[in-house]
Write an enzyme that holds these catalytic residues in place. Structure first.
Site: not given
Ligand code: GLC
Length: 775
Positions: A378, A381, A454
């Site tokens: 995650d 980017e 998200d």
């Molecule tokens: C980012 C991710 C989400 C995750 C959050 C905390 O917003 O896109 O899916 O729950 O980070 O890790």
């Protein structure tokens, strides 16, 4: 990979070097230098070597023939025109190149009136990108949510003429910032501008969308067969903790008999968000927990973020700062300090193979060795607070070219996924890796699946998510899915029910929600919604053999698992703008209800004949219908003639041995279906250890014949029996025979069911039918 396709045309135009090469008989590579000369071309996307170019015949100084394509090239001014049988398929615009070097290099293309543009990964709010503009720069910019996401913007699109002619696929391979004007300023032109570096345009020709997709994914790679458990149902939230809460969630799934294969651990499992650690208070013995979950049939997936907390006491930090080049820094400067969840962080340079190796070692020690099954990458980017960007001057190893972040920004997530996947493969050489990533570039499907980030628990987010799945699929990234129920904001019972009704037909099926939102487990919205969720997840579990066969097809020729309605028949223009319906494989059509309070909706059925899944009623395609859609019964159609292999309902993909596979036979003129089986976990299929069965036959008003082919291949599925479920009312069966002998059958909810031994040989079923009283 170093790309070196011998060119058949080379010129200096307006002070720029321009080359044209034929990678195959239907793929051209046009290169235009940013400076006076082209730089060496290393690609993060291309995964195929072209040592020899395809044969190009020179017909005149300006005209070439490549297979069935006529290629015309002019230099003053620059022109490239490609046609087949007189039909122009690609054409540059007048003054297609900028007049002088030192301006950003760009290419202008003529657009056909009403041309459609699909793909581009997560770019823009609409399915057809025609008439829009795009600034391609992957970012976690939550301010632009919910109806835009930009984590994985990909400079590749498929172009279709309004009459359905497949024009070309176009890929601008450059990992820096790009600007695309797709008819925004001028309806008749498209313009592609590279902010940094050379322009590398791959132009792909083919007669069908499938041809283009096959070649595009041949160039940049395809998904590989996922572990079977990864296509089961997943449950997540930000975050389930402490350990007792995780155990409680697991126990609820089993107690309530709602199938689930995977539980996700979001960032709060870590020690103060230090990657590759566990919070010892919340999770005192993670190895024990994961083993216990495994006993209950759950796999565990942990989130991993790239930022490494700056902390001298922390082993990962020390390892990554022990030598230069492992984390990003400006030239001759100490490592760059950014800020993400853990506070101050360094960002690894995943373009550096050494970084990837070290990352893989920590991943193994902290996560895989204690029983984590898959990794969820995650914030890659990469996200950096508060502006969501790291400085453009940071230097990457970048195949030894040492380009700056500005020049390779788009591959940060791609290379992080690569590090993750390489680490998984090294640690478990004969197990299929399962990795998720949020960001990506062309070709990321080789390393990880992408979930669409998200979204929000809002009704208008659902059509957008469907559109994203379709766009990603056409971009080559077909193992994809959104957070079911929505991530941000508060989900409601009706919204969750409507979301899970179609969410289970995505390649990736996971419910996930944010921090401090309401509970979002399938049982959190009361009994009615719980039973809808159970039924829909059960349907997914029953469809597993069909779904898995779709994954295999995707791995072999790139066919998206969720397909737009026009995929096989773009000549039906009515389908071109439908992005709130989709196909799962060729045979299932899903028309989700995405409006609050609606209990029916308009559904377009592509040409051919279709059966309504819930009632069995037949519909003629090529028409719009208003279809009833009470809560719990989303419009779902099956192609007439489909033979769909189905499993019994299981609580997870490893739950018992499947002794009986049922073939759901939906009468239609030609019957067809496939089933590919393997052990679902190892890489033995790469050595041919698999089995393929095909189903074929025909049905008319008075007779139905189905042939189950003998399984091909050495893998022996544990199956003992076949069941066939003919979607014909029992009263219409006058006789049923298996290989010439009477086959007993039972009526079964508007259909008939018969069971017989799987002898691993060809079997033939013939039903003689009485006239249909309805016709
Ligand atoms: C980012 C991710 C989400 C995750 C959050 C905390 O917003 O896109 O899916 O729950 O980070 O890790």
């Amino acid at each position: 990979m170093l790309v070196n396709v011998p060119e058949f045309f080379s010129a200096t135009i307006g002070g720029r070097q321009v080359t044209l090469a034929a990678a195959t008989e239907s793929v051209l590579l046009l290169r235009v230098s940013a400076e006076e000369e082209l730089a060496e071309y290393h690609s993060y996307a291309v995964d195929k070597e072209f040592r020899e170019a395809a044969a190009v015949a020179r017909e005149s100084p300006r005209r070439f023939r490549l297979g069935d394509l006529a290629v015309e090239v002019g230099t003053e001014p620059f022109v490239l025109r490609v046609s087949r049988g007189g039909r122009v398929l690609f054409e540059t615009a007048p003054e297609a190149l900028p007049p002088e070097p030192h301006a950003a290099v760009r290419l202008d293309r003529r657009r056909e009136p009403d041309e459609r543009i699909y793909g581009m990964g997560e770019t823009g709010e609409t399915f057809d990108k025609s008439g829009r503009s795009a600034d391609l720069w992957n970012t976690d910019d939550w301010r632009r949510h919910p109806l835009q996401s930009f984590y994985a913007q990909i400079p590749y699109a498929l172009h279709l003429a309004a009459d359905g002619t497949v024009l070309h696929g176009l890929f601008l391979d450059n990992p820096g910032r790009q600007r695309h004007d797709l008819g925004f300023k001028d309806l008749e032109a498209a313009c592609y501008e590279m902010q940094t570096g050379d322009l590398n345009a791959w132009i792909i020709f083919g007669e069908t969308i499938g041809d283009i997709v096959r070649q595009w994914t041949g160039l940049t790679g395809r998904i590989s067969r996922p572990p079977m458990w990864a296509i089961g149902n997943h449950q997540s939230r930000y975050s389930y903790y402490p350990e007792s809460r995780v155990r409680e969630i697991a126990a609820e799934f089993r107690k309530r008999r709602i199938p689930c294969d995977v539980l996700h651990f979001d960032i709060q499992y870590m020690d103060d968000f230090r990657v590759f650690t566990w919070d010892k208070n919340r999770f005192p013995d993670p190895g024990r927990l994961l083993a216990d979950l495994r006993e209950e049939g759950f796999r565990s997936v942990t989130i991993v973020d790239p930022g490494i907390k700056v902390d001298e006491e922390y082993e990962v930090y020390r390892a990554f700062t022990a030598e230069e080049g492992l984390v990003l820094a400006e030239r001759n400067k100490p490592p760059y300090v950014g800020e993400v969840w853990p506070g101050k962080v360094h960002f690894p340079d995943f373009t550096n193979p050494k970084t990837r190796r070290l990352w893989g070692e920590f991943q193994k020690r902290a996560l895989l060795d204690i029983g984590v099954a898959g990794i969820w990458n995650d914030m890659d980017e990469p996200a950096n607070f508060p502006d969501q960007c790291v400085p453009g001057g940071l230097v990457h190893e970048d195949f030894g070219q040492r380009r700056t972040h500005e020049q390779v920004h788009q591959v940060y997530g791609h290379t992080m996924a690569q590090a993750c996947c390489e680490g998984l493969r090294t640690a478990r050489p004969n197990e299929r890796p399962f990795a998720i990533t949020r960001s990506g570039y062309a070709g990321t499907q080789r390393h990880a699946m992408i979930w669409t980030g998200d979204n929000e628990s809002l009704w208008n987010n659902m059509p957008y998510d469907i559109q994203l799945n379709l766009s990603m699929g056409l971009t080559g990234i077909t193992f994809v899915g959104c957070d079911i129920g929505g991530f941000g904001q508060q989900c409601t019972p009706e919204l969750y029910a409507r979301w899970i009704e179609w969410g289970v037909f995505q390649p990736f099926c996971r419910t996930h929600t944010s921090w401090k939102t309401r509970d979002q487990e399938p049982w959190a919205f009361g009994e009615e919604v719980e039973s809808i969720a159970r039924r829909m997840i059960e349907l997914r579990m029953r469809l597993l053999p069909y779904l898995y066969t779709c994954f295999v097809e995707a791995s072999e020729n790139g066919t998206p698992i969720n397909l737009p309605l026009f995929y096989d028949d773009p000549s039906d223009a009515a389908t071109h703008h439908i992005s709130d319906q989709f196909l799962l494989g060729r045979d299932l059509l899903v028309a989700p209800v995405v409006v609050r309070g609606m209990d029916r909706r308009m559904v377009y059925l592509p040409r051919g004949a279709w059966h309504h899944y819930w009632t069995g009623k037949q519909y003629a395609g090529g028409e719009w219908y208003i279809v009833e859609a009470p809560l719990g019964q989303p419009p779902l159609f099956v192609r007439a003639g489909a033979v769909i292999p189905m499993h019994p309902v299981r609580q997870h993909t490893g739950d018992g041995v499947v002794e009986e596979v049922s073939l759901d036979v939906w009468p239609g003129a030609g019957l067809s279906g496939h089933l590919v089986e393997d052990d679902g976990i190892s890489e033995d299929w790469r050595r041919g250890v698999e089995s393929r069965v095909s189903f074929a036959g025909e049905a008319s008003a008075d007779r139905l014949r189905l042939v189950i082919g003998a399984p091909q291949g050495p893998y022996r599925a544990p199956r003992k029996r076949w069941a066939v479920r003919l979607r014909v009312p029992a009263g219409r069966i006058s006789s049923l025979q298996l290989d010439g002998e009477t086959l007993p059958f039972q009526p079964d909810r508007g259909a008939v069911r018969a069971v017989f031994e799987d002898t691993r040989q060809r079997r033939e079923i013939v039903a003689v039918l009485r006239p249909d009283p309805a016709s």
